[in-house]
Design a protein around this motif. Sequence first.
Motif, PDB file in Angstrom:
ATOM      1  N   TRP A 190     -16.815 -10.219   5.941  1.00 10.79           N
ATOM      2  CA  TRP A 190     -15.815  -9.581   6.783  1.00 10.79           C
ATOM      3  C   TRP A 190     -14.417 -10.109   6.474  1.00 10.79           C
ATOM      4  CZ3 TRP A 190     -16.440  -5.661  10.227  1.00 10.79           C
ATOM      5  CH2 TRP A 190     -17.738  -5.373  10.638  1.00 10.79           C
ATOM      6  N   THR A 191     -13.450  -9.194   6.470  1.00  9.33           N
ATOM      7  CA  THR A 191     -12.045  -9.576   6.428  1.00  9.33           C
ATOM      8  C   THR A 191     -11.325  -8.846   7.552  1.00  9.33           C
ATOM      9  OG1 THR A 191     -11.307  -7.822   4.918  1.00  9.33           O
ATOM     10  CG2 THR A 191     -12.054  -9.886   3.914  1.00  9.33           C
ATOM     11  N   ALA A 192     -10.172  -9.364   7.945  1.00  9.15           N
ATOM     12  CA  ALA A 192      -9.330  -8.737   8.957  1.00  9.15           C
ATOM     13  C   ALA A 192      -7.905  -8.760   8.435  1.00  9.15           C
ATOM     14  CB  ALA A 192      -9.428  -9.490  10.275  1.00  9.15           C
ATOM     15  N   GLY A 193      -7.088  -7.859   8.936  1.00 10.03           N
ATOM     16  CA  GLY A 193      -5.723  -7.819   8.436  1.00 10.03           C
ATOM     17  C   GLY A 193      -4.755  -7.164   9.386  1.00 10.03           C
ATOM     18  N   PHE A 194      -3.491  -7.304   9.041  1.00 11.94           N
ATOM     19  CA  PHE A 194      -2.372  -6.780   9.811  1.00 11.94           C
ATOM     20  C   PHE A 194      -1.314  -6.301   8.829  1.00 11.94           C
ATOM     21  CE2 PHE A 194       0.546  -6.373  13.253  1.00 11.94           C
ATOM     22  CZ  PHE A 194       1.785  -6.713  12.751  1.00 11.94           C
ATOM     23  N   GLY A 195      -0.633  -5.222   9.178  1.00  7.25           N
ATOM     24  CA  GLY A 195       0.400  -4.729   8.285  1.00  7.25           C
ATOM     25  C   GLY A 195       1.508  -3.984   8.987  1.00  7.25           C
ATOM     26  N   LEU A 196       2.622  -3.838   8.280  1.00  6.89           N
ATOM     27  CA  LEU A 196       3.785  -3.096   8.742  1.00  6.89           C
ATOM     28  C   LEU A 196       4.133  -2.058   7.691  1.00  6.89           C
ATOM     29  CD1 LEU A 196       5.998  -6.119   9.826  1.00  6.89           C
ATOM     30  CD2 LEU A 196       4.715  -4.591  11.341  1.00  6.89           C
ATOM     31  N   GLY A 197       4.662  -0.918   8.137  1.00  2.83           N
ATOM     32  CA  GLY A 197       5.010   0.105   7.170  1.00  2.83           C
ATOM     33  C   GLY A 197       6.061   1.053   7.697  1.00  2.83           C
ATOM     34  N   LEU A 199       0.820  -1.196   0.000  1.00  2.00           N
ATOM     35  CA  LEU A 199       0.000   0.000   0.000  1.00  2.00           C
ATOM     36  C   LEU A 199       0.856   1.248   0.000  1.00  2.00           C
ATOM     37  CD1 LEU A 199      -1.540  -2.187   2.152  1.00  2.00           C
ATOM     38  CD2 LEU A 199      -3.262  -0.499   1.677  1.00  2.00           C
ATOM     39  N   GLY A 200       0.349   2.276  -0.640  1.00  2.00           N
ATOM     40  CA  GLY A 200       0.979   3.582  -0.621  1.00  2.00           C
ATOM     41  C   GLY A 200       0.127   4.515   0.212  1.00  2.00           C
ATOM     42  N   ALA A 201       0.761   5.187   1.173  1.00  2.00           N
ATOM     43  CA  ALA A 201       0.101   6.131   2.088  1.00  2.00           C
ATOM     44  C   ALA A 201      -0.834   5.385   3.026  1.00  2.00           C
ATOM     45  CB  ALA A 201      -0.613   7.220   1.300  1.00  2.00           C
ATOM     46  N   GLY A 202      -1.755   6.096   3.629  1.00  2.00           N
ATOM     47  CA  GLY A 202      -2.718   5.464   4.519  1.00  2.00           C
ATOM     48  C   GLY A 202      -2.173   5.171   5.902  1.00  2.00           C
ATOM     49  N   VAL A 248       4.018   6.211   4.661  1.00  2.00           N
ATOM     50  CA  VAL A 248       4.322   6.422   3.248  1.00  2.00           C
ATOM     51  C   VAL A 248       4.037   5.169   2.428  1.00  2.00           C
ATOM     52  CG1 VAL A 248       6.137   7.006   1.607  1.00  2.00           C
ATOM     53  CG2 VAL A 248       6.017   8.194   3.796  1.00  2.00           C
ATOM     54  N   PHE A 249       4.491   4.009   2.901  1.00  2.00           N
ATOM     55  CA  PHE A 249       4.145   2.748   2.242  1.00  2.00           C
ATOM     56  C   PHE A 249       4.221   1.608   3.243  1.00  2.00           C
ATOM     57  CE2 PHE A 249       8.689   3.241   1.431  1.00  2.00           C
ATOM     58  CZ  PHE A 249       9.202   1.999   1.770  1.00  2.00           C
ATOM     59  N   GLY A 250       3.541   0.512   2.912  1.00  2.00           N
ATOM     60  CA  GLY A 250       3.530  -0.623   3.818  1.00  2.00           C
ATOM     61  C   GLY A 250       3.137  -1.903   3.116  1.00  2.00           C
ATOM     62  N   ALA A 251       3.243  -2.998   3.846  1.00  2.00           N
ATOM     63  CA  ALA A 251       2.845  -4.319   3.368  1.00  2.00           C
ATOM     64  C   ALA A 251       1.776  -4.838   4.320  1.00  2.00           C
ATOM     65  CB  ALA A 251       4.036  -5.266   3.340  1.00  2.00           C
ATOM     66  N   GLU A 252       0.808  -5.569   3.767  1.00  2.00           N
ATOM     67  CA  GLU A 252      -0.344  -5.977   4.558  1.00  2.00           C
ATOM     68  C   GLU A 252      -0.815  -7.366   4.154  1.00  2.00           C
ATOM     69  OE1 GLU A 252      -3.795  -3.153   5.585  1.00  2.00           O
ATOM     70  OE2 GLU A 252      -4.419  -4.113   3.727  1.00  2.00           O
ATOM     71  N   VAL A 253      -1.354  -8.104   5.121  1.00  2.00           N
ATOM     72  CA  VAL A 253      -2.058  -9.347   4.834  1.00  2.00           C
ATOM     73  C   VAL A 253      -3.521  -9.119   5.187  1.00  2.00           C
ATOM     74  CG1 VAL A 253      -0.075 -10.866   5.157  1.00  2.00           C
ATOM     75  CG2 VAL A 253      -1.552 -10.367   7.087  1.00  2.00           C
ATOM     76  N   ASP A 254      -4.400  -9.754   4.422  1.00  2.00           N
ATOM     77  CA  ASP A 254      -5.835  -9.606   4.596  1.00  2.00           C
ATOM     78  C   ASP A 254      -6.443 -10.994   4.445  1.00  2.00           C
ATOM     79  OD1 ASP A 254      -8.163  -7.915   4.874  1.00  2.00           O
ATOM     80  OD2 ASP A 254      -8.571  -8.236   2.743  1.00  2.00           O
ATOM     81  N   PHE A 255      -7.249 -11.411   5.413  1.00  2.00           N
ATOM     82  CA  PHE A 255      -7.826 -12.747   5.322  1.00  2.00           C
ATOM     83  C   PHE A 255      -9.307 -12.708   5.660  1.00  2.00           C
ATOM     84  CE2 PHE A 255      -5.899 -12.155   9.435  1.00  2.00           C
ATOM     85  CZ  PHE A 255      -6.874 -12.565  10.331  1.00  2.00           C
ATOM     86  N   GLY A 256     -10.051 -13.590   5.022  1.00  2.00           N
ATOM     87  CA  GLY A 256     -11.488 -13.652   5.215  1.00  2.00           C
ATOM     88  C   GLY A 256     -11.858 -14.277   6.546  1.00  2.00           C
TER      89      GLY A 256
END
Length: 165
Positions: free
Chosen positions: A45-52, A25-28, A32-40
Amino acid sequence: RPKAMSFARRSEGFDGERFFGMGFLGAGAYGVFGAEVDFGVTKDWTAGFGLGTGMSYSTWGVHGRYFLQKSRWSTLVEMGYAQWHLGRVPRDGSAVIPNHLSRIFFEGTGRGILKPKTAHIVYPGIGVLYQHRSGLAALFELQYFVSATNFSGALFGTMGAYFYF
């Protein structure tokens, strides 16, 4: 006479079968940027976690998304939490980007001086997720970040690219 085999091509996007995605992802919520996992979690509904990173600060976050409709262009609402940690302020405080958010979340004395600290941010968001049959997806979202310590806030957005399995 044997029946002819036919292969129908799906014209729909996400159909609930893919339940795990990885994206950049960019911004948000990740600065500035990050990586994320998203699971159903369920069909809607989905849930997720990310680092940036915000280049001068590090971030992590969690989110939950509810899909209002599921199709190739899926509309969604999101609720999330992000933690931004600024360990050391660069000499030029204006180099902490995005500048308008860093002034809100990292300002120490109210005089425009940035201080090393941790910002706790909660946010609602609304957006659209475009999913191709191949599993590739694009996210476009508008978010309103609120500081959990002083309740100041700002509007921001994000764009991302995912691959769903």
